[in-house]
Write an enzyme that holds these catalytic residues in place. Structure first.
Site, PDB file in Angstrom:
ATOM      1  N   GLU A  13      30.892 -46.609  69.546  1.00  0.00           N
ATOM      2  CA  GLU A  13      30.861 -45.367  70.116  1.00  0.00           C
ATOM      3  C   GLU A  13      31.575 -45.383  71.429  1.00  0.00           C
ATOM      4  OE1 GLU A  13      28.045 -45.835  66.804  1.00  0.00           O
ATOM      5  OE2 GLU A  13      28.089 -46.846  68.669  1.00  0.00           O
ATOM      6  N   GLU A  44      38.409 -58.992  77.976  1.00  0.00           N
ATOM      7  CA  GLU A  44      37.537 -59.311  76.584  1.00  0.00           C
ATOM      8  C   GLU A  44      38.145 -58.311  75.572  1.00  0.00           C
ATOM      9  OE1 GLU A  44      32.976 -59.239  75.578  1.00  0.00           O
ATOM     10  OE2 GLU A  44      33.870 -57.529  76.881  1.00  0.00           O
ATOM     11  N   SER A 100      24.204 -64.043  77.026  1.00  0.00           N
ATOM     12  CA  SER A 100      24.467 -65.304  75.917  1.00  0.00           C
ATOM     13  C   SER A 100      24.627 -66.442  76.659  1.00  0.00           C
ATOM     14  CB  SER A 100      25.896 -64.904  75.201  1.00  0.00           C
ATOM     15  OG  SER A 100      25.600 -63.791  74.333  1.00  0.00           O
ATOM     16  N   GLN A 157      27.392 -64.275  81.055  1.00  0.00           N
ATOM     17  CA  GLN A 157      27.618 -62.850  81.817  1.00  0.00           C
ATOM     18  C   GLN A 157      26.363 -62.159  82.091  1.00  0.00           C
ATOM     19  OE1 GLN A 157      29.229 -59.382  79.355  1.00  0.00           O
ATOM     20  NE2 GLN A 157      31.183 -59.918  80.557  1.00  0.00           N
ATOM     21  N   GLY A 158      26.269 -61.582  83.393  1.00  0.00           N
ATOM     22  CA  GLY A 158      25.151 -60.985  83.967  1.00  0.00           C
ATOM     23  C   GLY A 158      25.671 -59.696  84.184  1.00  0.00           C
ATOM     24  N   SER A 214      24.829 -56.499  81.455  1.00  0.00           N
ATOM     25  CA  SER A 214      23.971 -55.426  80.919  1.00  0.00           C
ATOM     26  C   SER A 214      22.386 -55.754  81.221  1.00  0.00           C
ATOM     27  CB  SER A 214      23.832 -55.888  79.346  1.00  0.00           C
ATOM     28  OG  SER A 214      25.069 -55.419  78.626  1.00  0.00           O
TER      29      SER A 214
END
Length: 396
Positions: free
Chosen positions: A373, A244, A161, A126-127, A129
């Site tokens: 949060e 997810e 990851s 996954q790209g 963040s």
């Protein structure tokens, strides 16, 4: 939903249990590195060849088209057999990319990618963040400019990851820098071996190196790799994150339930940290184990509710954040209990009972995929209708 066991479910459970007993790898999964990646792909391929991969995927995309009720039974038997953990190098492809392609991909994208994901021929990462856009994902700055039939990408991603083991990436880029914050974003299939892609592993506190930084220097990606439409990536990304935070975590939830039962068995058979009595005889430990069992039972009830909603055809929504928040914080509490239960002896445990390493691995659970949060804000604003959190001006 109907909770009575049917004859079909009983037969399915027997077949799943028998197949797992005969096929679960005898050797423990390596904790990280190339060996773990190879182990995961070989195990997924064995499931694919045996007809046990993609149980709930539509038949036209290579799955068996089974209801989530049977998928849940598979997860229960999978956890009972102590099969390799579901959190592995194939997670993003199976639980993010594939559902997103099924929902929003073109027929050509689906035909090329889905079977290769299911059979473990291709690994995805996954790209999303970036150094300045983690929980605030819409702040991403990686640029993609249209040049003829290509997107030309420049920027960087972080916490990718297994990027160094992956063939493809679900990549978010900003294609219109003048558009409002949540607009002008595009979801792209990024090939990891393209010229200009630079992947740098990061070692974590548990000794693994599955996190990566990825840099893009004039990387050319065909426009045919856009999923959805150009500048419509935020909508597509929200469906990805919905999977997810919703049904994609079902396997982990069931694994956690089995893990608590393993802890209870361990506490019955082994001395507690004080060394004077069995751990189960310690009032504090017994109370914490009882609370963990009750909470995992509540988590399973939430899972059944998710299955019921999915059966009605409801797409994953903001309520998935409720499941994710409860699940990830419960994982940390349970693994802290395992760490406390074994004391210093836990440092010597390996394999599926390498509980000290697992405890360290859980630290990322309340950060990855949106911090606790952020999940609370989503629950408050989108599910409960509460006013948005006020922005405090700098220097105030």
């Amino acid at each position: 939903m109907e909770l009575r066991t049917t004859q079909e479910e009983r037969l399915f459970r027997e077949k799943a249990r028998t197949w797992l007993e005969e096929n679960v790898p005898k050797e423990p999964r390596p904790p990280h590195g190339r060996e773990a990646n190879d182990h995961d792909r070989a195990w997924q391929r064995r499931q694919f060849d045996g007809g046990w991969a993609g149980l709930s995927w539509p038949k036209e995309y290579g799955g068996r088209g089974l209801p989530l009720d049977l998928q849940l039974i598979w997860f229960e038997e999978y956890a009972r057999a102590e099969a390799p953990e579901a959190t592995n190098t194939l997670y993003v492809g199976l639980n993010h990319a594939a559902p997103t392609l099924i929902a929003s991909g073109t027929p050509e994208q689906q035909a090329f990618h889905l079977e290769k994901i299911l059979s473990a021929e291709n690994v995805w990462c996954q790209g999303f963040s970036e150094p300045g856009a983690g929980s605030d994902l819409a702040a991403l700055r990686t640029r993609a400019e249209i040049d003829g039939d290509d997107l030309v990408v420049n920027g960087s991603k972080i916490w990718t990851s297994n990027g160094h083991y992956s063939h493809y990436q679900e990549l978010l880029v900003r294609t219109d820098p003048d558009a409002p914050k949540h607009k002008g974003i595009t979801w792209v299939i990024g090939q990891m071996d393209l010229p200009g892609v630079d992947i740098r592993p990061i070692r974590n506190m548990a000794g693994g190196d599955h996190f990566c930084e990825v840099f893009y220097n004039d990387v050319r990606i065909p426009l045919s790799s856009v999923v959805g439409k150009v500048n419509d990536g935020w909508r597509v990304a929200m469906s990805t994150l919905g999977f997810e935070r919703g049904t994609a975590s079902m396997a982990h939830q069931i694994e956690l339930t089995q893990f608590v039962e393993n802890l209870i068995d361990y506490a019955r058979d082994n001395p507690g940290p004080d060394g004077r009595r069995m751990a189960i005889e310690d009032d504090t430990i017994r109370s914490r184990l009882a609370a963990a069992r009750a909470e995992t039972s509540a988590l399973k009830a939430i899972t059944l509710l998710s299955i019921s909603r999915a059966r009605r055809g409801d797409a994953p929504g903001p309520e998935g954040s409720i499941t994710r928040l409860f699940h990830t914080e419960l994982m940390q509490r349970v693994h802290r209990l395992a760490y406390d239960l074994t004391g210093s002896g836990g440092l010597e445990m390996e394999g599926h009972r390498g509980w000290s390493r697992q405890y360290l691995e859980q630290m990322r659970q309340t950060i990855a995929g949106g911090t606790s949060e952020i999940q609370r804000n989503i629950i408050g604003e989108r599910h409960l209708g509460l006013p948005r959190q006020p922005v405090i001006a700098k220097g105030a």
